[in-house]
Design a protein around this motif. Sequence first.
Motif, short mmCIF file in Angstrom:
data_model
loop_
_atom_site.label_atom_id
_atom_site.label_comp_id
_atom_site.label_asym_id
_atom_site.label_seq_id
_atom_site.Cartn_x
_atom_site.Cartn_y
_atom_site.Cartn_z
N ASN A 56 0.80 -1.23 0.00
CA ASN A 56 0.00 0.00 0.00
C ASN A 56 0.83 1.28 0.00
O ASN A 56 0.28 2.37 0.10
CB ASN A 56 -0.93 0.02 1.22
N VAL A 57 2.16 1.17 -0.12
CA VAL A 57 3.03 2.35 -0.08
C VAL A 57 4.07 2.26 -1.20
O VAL A 57 4.73 1.22 -1.35
CB VAL A 57 3.75 2.50 1.27
N TYR A 58 4.20 3.34 -1.97
CA TYR A 58 5.19 3.44 -3.04
C TYR A 58 5.99 4.72 -2.86
O TYR A 58 5.56 5.64 -2.15
CB TYR A 58 4.51 3.47 -4.41
N ILE A 59 7.16 4.79 -3.50
CA ILE A 59 7.94 6.03 -3.49
C ILE A 59 8.33 6.41 -4.92
O ILE A 59 8.49 5.56 -5.79
CB ILE A 59 9.20 5.93 -2.61
N CYS A 60 8.46 7.73 -5.13
CA CYS A 60 9.04 8.26 -6.36
C CYS A 60 10.46 8.69 -6.05
O CYS A 60 10.72 9.38 -5.05
CB CYS A 60 8.25 9.47 -6.85
N ARG A 61 11.40 8.31 -6.93
CA ARG A 61 12.83 8.54 -6.67
C ARG A 61 13.39 9.60 -7.62
O ARG A 61 13.10 9.58 -8.81
CB ARG A 61 13.60 7.24 -6.84
N SER A 62 14.22 10.50 -7.07
CA SER A 62 14.94 11.47 -7.90
C SER A 62 16.35 11.64 -7.35
O SER A 62 16.64 11.21 -6.23
CB SER A 62 14.22 12.82 -7.92
N GLY A 63 17.21 12.28 -8.15
CA GLY A 63 18.60 12.46 -7.73
C GLY A 63 19.45 11.30 -8.19
O GLY A 63 19.26 10.74 -9.27
N SER A 64 20.40 10.90 -7.36
CA SER A 64 21.28 9.77 -7.69
C SER A 64 20.47 8.48 -7.70
O SER A 64 19.83 8.13 -6.70
CB SER A 64 22.41 9.67 -6.66
N ALA A 65 20.53 7.75 -8.81
CA ALA A 65 19.78 6.50 -8.91
C ALA A 65 20.26 5.49 -7.88
O ALA A 65 19.44 4.81 -7.24
CB ALA A 65 19.92 5.93 -10.32
N ALA A 66 21.58 5.39 -7.69
CA ALA A 66 22.11 4.43 -6.73
C ALA A 66 21.67 4.76 -5.31
O ALA A 66 21.27 3.87 -4.55
CB ALA A 66 23.64 4.40 -6.81
N ASP A 67 21.71 6.04 -4.94
CA ASP A 67 21.32 6.45 -3.59
C ASP A 67 19.84 6.16 -3.33
O ASP A 67 19.47 5.63 -2.28
CB ASP A 67 21.60 7.94 -3.38
N SER A 68 18.99 6.52 -4.29
CA SER A 68 17.56 6.32 -4.08
C SER A 68 17.20 4.83 -4.05
O SER A 68 16.31 4.42 -3.31
CB SER A 68 16.76 7.03 -5.18
N GLN A 69 17.92 4.02 -4.82
CA GLN A 69 17.65 2.58 -4.84
C GLN A 69 18.05 1.92 -3.52
O GLN A 69 17.32 1.08 -2.99
CB GLN A 69 18.36 1.92 -6.01
#
Length: 237
Positions: A56-69
Amino acid sequence: MDRDATADVNAPHSMGTTIIGVTYNGGVILGADSRTSTGLYVANRASDKITQLTDNVYICRSGSAADSQIVSDYVRYFLHQHTIQLGQPATVKVAANLVRLLAYNNKNMLQTGIIVGGWDKYEGGKIYGIPLGGTILEQPFAIGGSGSSYLYGFFDQAWKEGMTKEEAEQLVVKAVSLAIARDGASGGVVRTVTINSEGVTRNFYPGDQLPLWHDEVEAHNSLLDILNASNPEPMST
């Protein structure tokens, strides 16, 4: 090869990005473009920047792909343990605070901005913005990434309380396509995730189905189509 060009090609993978989270009457909608870049080089034109943390929870990631992953992976692991211990799904607020904790405690090493969105039975649909540095902000809508600078005025005018799911979906797709038109670091397709009491729905909008904005050129099938469009009358001798 020029030294500056070499530096660009070897730069870390980052997501010059447009990410959006919007609440509506019944849930939330998350949206993002799909361009991942390495300096001036587009490393992936169809990446998925909306990542599942729980059912029931998702995130949108921005910035460094490695950091957000890596933040996503840690938070997903902690939420799994949390769910096992409590015997029920984690709330959106718990997930957002875990992201905030990791982002704040590692703020000198992470270069990522995140939007957390989801639905739970206690508070309904919630959106939390967690920009660089680990601040957490509960908001009716949140925008992030390099394309967000083009969208603040648009959202101030276009967003409204009590939108239907269809209105919110149209707003997200329109906003991401607008950022793609203006921001060179955003591009590709548009992906959306709708989360409400009924579950999760993913939608996909190819680039050739997005609305065109000022100065954008409509897609043509071939060079011949472009020439025919610019010179509709045959040349006389």
